[in-house]
Write an enzyme that holds these catalytic residues in place. Sequence first.
Site, short mmCIF file in Angstrom:
data_model
loop_
_atom_site.label_atom_id
_atom_site.label_comp_id
_atom_site.label_asym_id
_atom_site.label_seq_id
_atom_site.Cartn_x
_atom_site.Cartn_y
_atom_site.Cartn_z
N SER A 74 140.73 -8.11 -39.83
CA SER A 74 139.80 -9.22 -39.62
C SER A 74 138.54 -8.67 -38.97
O SER A 74 138.62 -7.78 -38.12
CB SER A 74 140.44 -10.26 -38.71
OG SER A 74 139.46 -11.14 -38.20
N SER A 75 137.41 -9.22 -39.37
CA SER A 75 136.15 -8.80 -38.72
C SER A 75 136.22 -9.07 -37.22
O SER A 75 135.64 -8.36 -36.42
CB SER A 75 134.97 -9.55 -39.34
OG SER A 75 135.00 -9.40 -40.75
N HIS B 199 138.46 -6.96 -47.39
CA HIS B 199 137.38 -7.31 -48.32
C HIS B 199 137.37 -6.33 -49.50
O HIS B 199 137.19 -6.73 -50.66
CB HIS B 199 136.03 -7.26 -47.61
CG HIS B 199 135.88 -8.19 -46.44
ND1 HIS B 199 135.80 -7.75 -45.14
CD2 HIS B 199 135.79 -9.55 -46.38
CE1 HIS B 199 135.67 -8.79 -44.34
NE2 HIS B 199 135.66 -9.89 -45.05
P1 AMP Z 1 135.44 -13.41 -44.18
O1 AMP Z 1 134.40 -12.35 -44.33
O2 AMP Z 1 136.30 -13.23 -42.98
O3 AMP Z 1 134.88 -14.80 -44.35
O4 AMP Z 1 136.44 -13.22 -45.40
C1 AMP Z 1 135.98 -13.15 -46.73
C2 AMP Z 1 137.18 -13.14 -47.65
O5 AMP Z 1 138.00 -12.03 -47.34
C3 AMP Z 1 138.06 -14.39 -47.49
O6 AMP Z 1 138.50 -14.82 -48.76
C4 AMP Z 1 139.19 -13.89 -46.64
O7 AMP Z 1 140.39 -14.60 -46.83
C5 AMP Z 1 139.32 -12.47 -47.14
N1 AMP Z 1 140.00 -11.63 -46.13
C6 AMP Z 1 139.72 -11.54 -44.82
N2 AMP Z 1 140.59 -10.71 -44.20
C7 AMP Z 1 141.43 -10.27 -45.16
C8 AMP Z 1 142.56 -9.39 -45.17
N3 AMP Z 1 143.00 -8.80 -44.06
N4 AMP Z 1 143.20 -9.18 -46.33
C9 AMP Z 1 142.78 -9.78 -47.48
N5 AMP Z 1 141.72 -10.62 -47.54
C10 AMP Z 1 141.06 -10.86 -46.40
#
Ligand code: AMP
Length: 295
Positions: free
Chosen positions: A185-186, A37
């Site tokens: 990843s969260s 993020h």
């Molecule tokens: P999320 O909070 O998981 O919904 O992700 C929010 C944004 O962060 C989305 O556009 C995801 O694709 C991006 N994102 C999540 N994990 C990663 C990562 N490891 N590297 C780059 N972007 C990420």
Amino acid sequence: MRIVRSIPELRVLLKTLRKQGSRVGFVPTMGYLHEGHASLIQHCRARCDSVIASIFVNPTQFGPDEDFERYPHDLDHDQALCLKHGVTMLLIPEATELYTTGFSTFIDPGPMGQILCGSYRPGHFRGVATIVAKLLNIVQPDLAFFGQKDLQQAAIVRRMVWDLNMPVELVVAPTIRESDGLAMSSRNSYLSIRDRIRALCISRALLATANAFQKGARSASELVNTAKQLLVDLDELQYCELVDALTMDPIEGEVKRLAGLCVAGKIGKTRLIDNVLLSESADPTRLLSLVAIPD
Ligand code: AMP
């Protein structure tokens, strides 16, 4: 950094920013922020005058047996990360404000939403497309930033922006990984130490496939098999497919255009996804961004 909890308040603040001629960038997230993020925020800051980030765990993209209720959160940490990386405004809306009583309009992403993750998570991309459209309507950014980590999500949002003539430039940024290769990843927080080690088979498989591609392998089935042979530590392999990275159409035969090898699987109850782009370009992620705003 300003924390904004209501949409009318955000609209007033954005109006002032725009009057000042500020180029507004937007980074939507579900919180429990990590360096992936942070990297999106940095990309946004590099290209925009103001960075709007949002944290919203969107209920409509979770199935009944999924982890909506237990999705990890740590707002203090998230606020500190946003502050550190120069976010201008952090939007943390209430679900009741986004989904008011009687809410009934959804965006259907069509067939692209039903393949790969969509076939294991029915309705997921309908929820994703709907919340992204809502947030884009609320923030009305000049640019919006998404991660390559969620390749299918990026493809669906790109298609939606194009199909619905949304006046926003879409930027896709590369996947950020832990030093051992695991894509950040969260949901990695669900993994025990043992399971986290098992999860490494995914990034290993993607790396081996990328290496085979670099050495000249172009046969889709050969590339997919290279990956599958290494995906042995998963409790369940949901899919390992080679697709056109822009349209998500399956690639059969030879790889001739920008391809993504996409993997999803489970370790215990934790579902993990990852992908690698196969391309001769030195910076293939750039090719995923939608630069032209549709008229
Ligand atoms: P999320 O909070 O998981 O919904 O992700 C929010 C944004 O962060 C989305 O556009 C995801 O694709 C991006 N994102 C999540 N994990 C990663 C990562 N490891 N590297 C780059 N972007 C990420």
